[in-house]
Design a protein around this motif. Sequence first.
Motif, PDB file in Angstrom:
ATOM      1  N   GLY A  59      22.584 -18.413  38.470  1.00  0.00           N
ATOM      2  CA  GLY A  59      23.823 -19.081  38.130  1.00  0.00           C
ATOM      3  C   GLY A  59      23.976 -19.319  36.631  1.00  0.00           C
ATOM      4  N   GLN A  60      25.117 -19.909  36.273  1.00  0.00           N
ATOM      5  CA  GLN A  60      25.470 -20.144  34.883  1.00  0.00           C
ATOM      6  C   GLN A  60      25.887 -21.591  34.668  1.00  0.00           C
ATOM      7  OE1 GLN A  60      25.188 -18.072  32.354  1.00  0.00           O
ATOM      8  NE2 GLN A  60      24.653 -16.212  33.508  1.00  0.00           N
ATOM      9  N   ILE A  61      25.584 -22.110  33.489  1.00  0.00           N
ATOM     10  CA  ILE A  61      25.969 -23.473  33.118  1.00  0.00           C
ATOM     11  C   ILE A  61      26.632 -23.442  31.748  1.00  0.00           C
ATOM     12  CG2 ILE A  61      25.169 -25.813  32.601  1.00  0.00           C
ATOM     13  CD1 ILE A  61      22.811 -25.326  34.460  1.00  0.00           C
ATOM     14  N   SER A  62      27.763 -24.132  31.640  1.00  0.00           N
ATOM     15  CA  SER A  62      28.405 -24.362  30.343  1.00  0.00           C
ATOM     16  C   SER A  62      28.644 -25.856  30.205  1.00  0.00           C
ATOM     17  CB  SER A  62      29.743 -23.614  30.242  1.00  0.00           C
ATOM     18  OG  SER A  62      29.547 -22.214  30.293  1.00  0.00           O
ATOM     19  N   VAL A  63      28.392 -26.386  29.024  1.00  0.00           N
ATOM     20  CA  VAL A  63      28.620 -27.798  28.737  1.00  0.00           C
ATOM     21  C   VAL A  63      29.413 -27.891  27.442  1.00  0.00           C
ATOM     22  CG1 VAL A  63      27.540 -30.000  28.181  1.00  0.00           C
ATOM     23  CG2 VAL A  63      26.550 -28.564  29.956  1.00  0.00           C
ATOM     24  N   LEU A  64      30.514 -28.629  27.492  1.00  0.00           N
ATOM     25  CA  LEU A  64      31.392 -28.814  26.327  1.00  0.00           C
ATOM     26  C   LEU A  64      31.851 -27.471  25.766  1.00  0.00           C
ATOM     27  CD1 LEU A  64      29.422 -31.732  24.647  1.00  0.00           C
ATOM     28  CD2 LEU A  64      31.564 -31.897  25.927  1.00  0.00           C
ATOM     29  N   GLY A  65      32.076 -26.534  26.680  1.00  0.00           N
ATOM     30  CA  GLY A  65      32.588 -25.228  26.289  1.00  0.00           C
ATOM     31  C   GLY A  65      31.540 -24.254  25.796  1.00  0.00           C
ATOM     32  N   HIS A  66      30.269 -24.654  25.809  1.00  0.00           N
ATOM     33  CA  HIS A  66      29.185 -23.801  25.323  1.00  0.00           C
ATOM     34  C   HIS A  66      28.358 -23.289  26.499  1.00  0.00           C
ATOM     35  CE1 HIS A  66      30.054 -24.993  21.212  1.00  0.00           C
ATOM     36  NE2 HIS A  66      30.024 -26.261  21.600  1.00  0.00           N
ATOM     37  N   ARG A  67      28.287 -21.986  26.612  1.00  0.00           N
ATOM     38  CA  ARG A  67      27.534 -21.377  27.708  1.00  0.00           C
ATOM     39  C   ARG A  67      26.052 -21.350  27.365  1.00  0.00           C
ATOM     40  NH1 ARG A  67      29.100 -15.564  30.509  1.00  0.00           N
ATOM     41  NH2 ARG A  67      27.243 -15.367  31.829  1.00  0.00           N
ATOM     42  N   PHE A  68      25.232 -21.800  28.310  1.00  0.00           N
ATOM     43  CA  PHE A  68      23.787 -21.794  28.084  1.00  0.00           C
ATOM     44  C   PHE A  68      23.315 -20.354  27.910  1.00  0.00           C
ATOM     45  CE2 PHE A  68      22.338 -26.108  29.991  1.00  0.00           C
ATOM     46  CZ  PHE A  68      23.325 -26.740  29.268  1.00  0.00           C
ATOM     47  N   GLY A  69      22.450 -20.176  26.921  1.00  0.00           N
ATOM     48  CA  GLY A  69      22.015 -18.845  26.548  1.00  0.00           C
ATOM     49  C   GLY A  69      22.727 -18.360  25.305  1.00  0.00           C
ATOM     50  N   GLU A  70      23.822 -19.061  24.952  1.00  0.00           N
ATOM     51  CA  GLU A  70      24.593 -18.689  23.767  1.00  0.00           C
ATOM     52  C   GLU A  70      24.744 -19.864  22.801  1.00  0.00           C
ATOM     53  OE1 GLU A  70      28.299 -17.351  25.327  1.00  0.00           O
ATOM     54  OE2 GLU A  70      27.435 -15.632  26.403  1.00  0.00           O
ATOM     55  N   VAL A  71      23.962 -20.921  23.005  1.00  0.00           N
ATOM     56  CA  VAL A  71      24.096 -22.135  22.199  1.00  0.00           C
ATOM     57  C   VAL A  71      22.709 -22.722  21.953  1.00  0.00           C
ATOM     58  CG1 VAL A  71      24.376 -23.596  24.260  1.00  0.00           C
ATOM     59  CG2 VAL A  71      25.274 -24.381  22.059  1.00  0.00           C
ATOM     60  N   ASP A  72      22.552 -23.399  20.807  1.00  0.00           N
ATOM     61  CA  ASP A  72      21.318 -24.116  20.503  1.00  0.00           C
ATOM     62  C   ASP A  72      21.317 -25.408  21.316  1.00  0.00           C
ATOM     63  OD1 ASP A  72      19.258 -25.669  19.438  1.00  0.00           O
ATOM     64  OD2 ASP A  72      19.539 -24.904  17.412  1.00  0.00           O
ATOM     65  N   LEU A  73      20.469 -25.463  22.330  1.00  0.00           N
ATOM     66  CA  LEU A  73      20.470 -26.610  23.241  1.00  0.00           C
ATOM     67  C   LEU A  73      20.047 -27.899  22.536  1.00  0.00           C
ATOM     68  CD1 LEU A  73      18.996 -24.949  26.442  1.00  0.00           C
ATOM     69  CD2 LEU A  73      21.349 -25.688  26.065  1.00  0.00           C
ATOM     70  N   ARG A  74      19.257 -27.788  21.500  1.00  0.00           N
ATOM     71  CA  ARG A  74      18.843 -28.994  20.771  1.00  0.00           C
ATOM     72  C   ARG A  74      20.048 -29.655  20.123  1.00  0.00           C
ATOM     73  NH1 ARG A  74      14.492 -25.984  17.171  1.00  0.00           N
ATOM     74  NH2 ARG A  74      16.320 -24.605  17.152  1.00  0.00           N
TER      75      ARG A  74
END
Length: 262
Positions: A59-74
């Motif tokens: 599956g996929q997760i996006s938070v605040l418009g940022h897709r996981f795997g394409e954003v610095d999670l820190r």
Amino acid sequence: MGHVIDVQGVTYRNGKNELLNNISWQVRPNEHWALLGLNGSGKTTLLNLINGYMWPTQGQISVLGHRFGEVDLRELRQSIGWVSQSLQDKLYASDKAQNIVISGKFASIGLYEQITDEDQAKAEAFMKTLGCAHLWDREFRTCSQGEKQKVLICRALMAEPRILILDEPCNGLDLFSREKLLDSIEALSQRQDAPTLIYVTHHTEEILPVFSHTLLLRRGEAVRSGETAQVMTEDTLSGFFEAPVVVEQHEGRVYVRAGAKA
């Protein structure tokens, strides 16, 4: 930004154990959500996934418009406040309440930075909103459990999060302390700068009217999600708890007791 939180077909396995199964959940702007589930339902696993501390098996997760795997999670985590009782054990018991609040700006345990007048004013404003301004100059260890939870919420707000997760904040509180804390959460939700609130609980009566939407989670599966008024019905909750329950409403809150109507 289309969604604040967008969880699409997420499954999480730990070895042979499947902790979440095909979860889809969307939180839109201007919505506050309750996450209702009994112990072992997968609530903490879902929160860890949303914060990027764990990675979905599928599956996929996006938070605040940022897709996981394409954003610095820190960096993304700086926009998410997560208030949990486990944090209390990590804080210095002798610290003054306002210093614990202000330390949230720096995400530190203890306060080592120079405090500005703006920091103090901001902390005072949050403590007034949460009804704990009287704790100013009080040592954290002298606060009641309910007061400590309010301080922790203020601490999270100092970082100006866009999402605030309240993880079972009323656990261990007596009836009156619980209602005082819930009143403070309701006051917080009325602020123009209030973040999106995610309230996690296993008690239906803690779900305030401000939580317009509810997700029901059971054994790692999303049983139902949607507008709270449509989710918190007798039929739906009886199916969710897998036992007949009677639903009673009082001032926009749902109280559940076991048994069928006569």
